[in-house]
Write an enzyme that holds these catalytic residues in place. Structure first.
Site: not given
Length: 321
Positions: A128, A226, A291
């Site tokens: 992330s 992502e 995630h």
């Protein structure tokens, strides 16, 4: 239409230095370089790490809150100092991020990169917002890093697949040289491709453009993408920004992960094909990192082969030595 000539030097992604694997009893540091950490989740994560026969130590400011911005785990200076101290501690074998959120870009330039390089190769784990650290360690330290679950993250605490794939990568990396996509994966553009694995959160990669230490392009790479919680038009913007900047020129293949809390996936698939399909490189979707539940650990900086038919990534060698 002919693309304009580019005067900047073009560099191809090359394999990076691999840190040593963990062994029982290894000391690992848990830091919070981004958002605030929930104490109960951190405590549960530490218990899991101790169950792996690791010796986790928590950085001084891990549970801090920034006095003015509640989306940050403490001040920029304190978060940077924690990370620096953990990395440069000779007794620490790995630095595990507690969670993502936002904040790495505010602290990463406060780090002493000469000291980090001098401290030698160590393991870095996170994803992330930690994408900005993956990129920094690639371009400023030349080190392989692990895009994987974080110590106080819900997926790490609740999902055995995420736990076991990370554990195998850390302790027995030769057992996970072939990374198989999880259920639901499909081919968008068929073929095989070789390249150095890199990538992470799409919005962070787009945000890195223009920084003096940013990677000039993904040329020669297998690019892993992502994101989470983004409107479709924003994802369109990030992809278009990377295309317009020439950052995707010469990419060898694309591996797409999770798009949690974004639009319905049929809509996202159409966007991903629209923006990336014309690159004409092998591309696979919903590979199982990021995630989503049970996220796989992907080593960045190692050479691998993508096989879209088998939906596998096969590493040339173990992620860690």
């Amino acid at each position: 239409m002919t693309k304009p000539a580019r005067t900047a030097p073009v560099r191809t992604a090359t394999p990076l230095t691999r840190p040593a694997r963990l062994t029982p009893g290894a000391r690992v540091a848990v830091v919070a370089p981004s958002g605030p950490v929930v104490e109960e989740r951190l405590s549960a994560g530490l218990d899991l790490l101790r169950g792996w026969d690791l010796d986790p130590v928590v950085a001084s400011h891990t549970l801090d809150r920034h006095p003015g911005f509640d989306y940050l785990a403490g001040t920029d200076a304190d978060r940077a100092a924690d990370f620096q101290a953990a990395w440069c501690d000779p007794s620490v074998s790995a630095v595990l991020c507690a969670r993502g959120g936002y904040g790495v870009q505010r602290m990463v330039d406060l780090l002493d990169w000469d000291a980090i390089r001098a401290a030698g190769p160590k393991i870095l784990v996170g994803f992330s917002d930690i994408t900005a650290l993956h990129e920094a360690f690639a371009t400023r330290a030349g080190l392989v890093t692990l895009h994987g679950p974080m110590a106080a993250g819900v997926d790490f605490l609740k999902n055995s697949r995420a736990q076991e794939h990370l554990r195998a990568t850390l302790f027995a990396p030769e057992t996970v040289r072939t990374i198989r996509a999880t259920g639901g994966s499909a081919t968008l553009v068929p073929g095989r491709a070789r390249g150095v694995l890199l990538g992470g959160c799409l919005c962070l990669l787009a945000a890195e453009l223009g920084h003096p230490h940013a990677r000039p392009s993904a040329r020669g790479a297998l690019l892993c993408l992502e994101d989470v919680g983004e409107e479709t038009y924003r994802l369109d913007r990030y992809l278009t920004q990377l295309l317009r900047a020439g950052w995707l020129d010469g990419v060898n293949g694309i591996v797409l992960g999770s798009w949690a809390q974004c639009a319905p996936y049929e809509q996202l698939r159409a966007l991903l094909v629209d923006r990336l399909g014309d690159l004409g490189v092998p591309m696979v979707e919903e590979f199982g990192f990021g995630h989503g539940d049970g996220a796989l650990t992907i080593p960045f900086g190692v050479m691998a082969e993508l096989d879209t038919r088998a939906r596998t990534l096969t590493l040339d060698g173990p992620a860690l030595v």
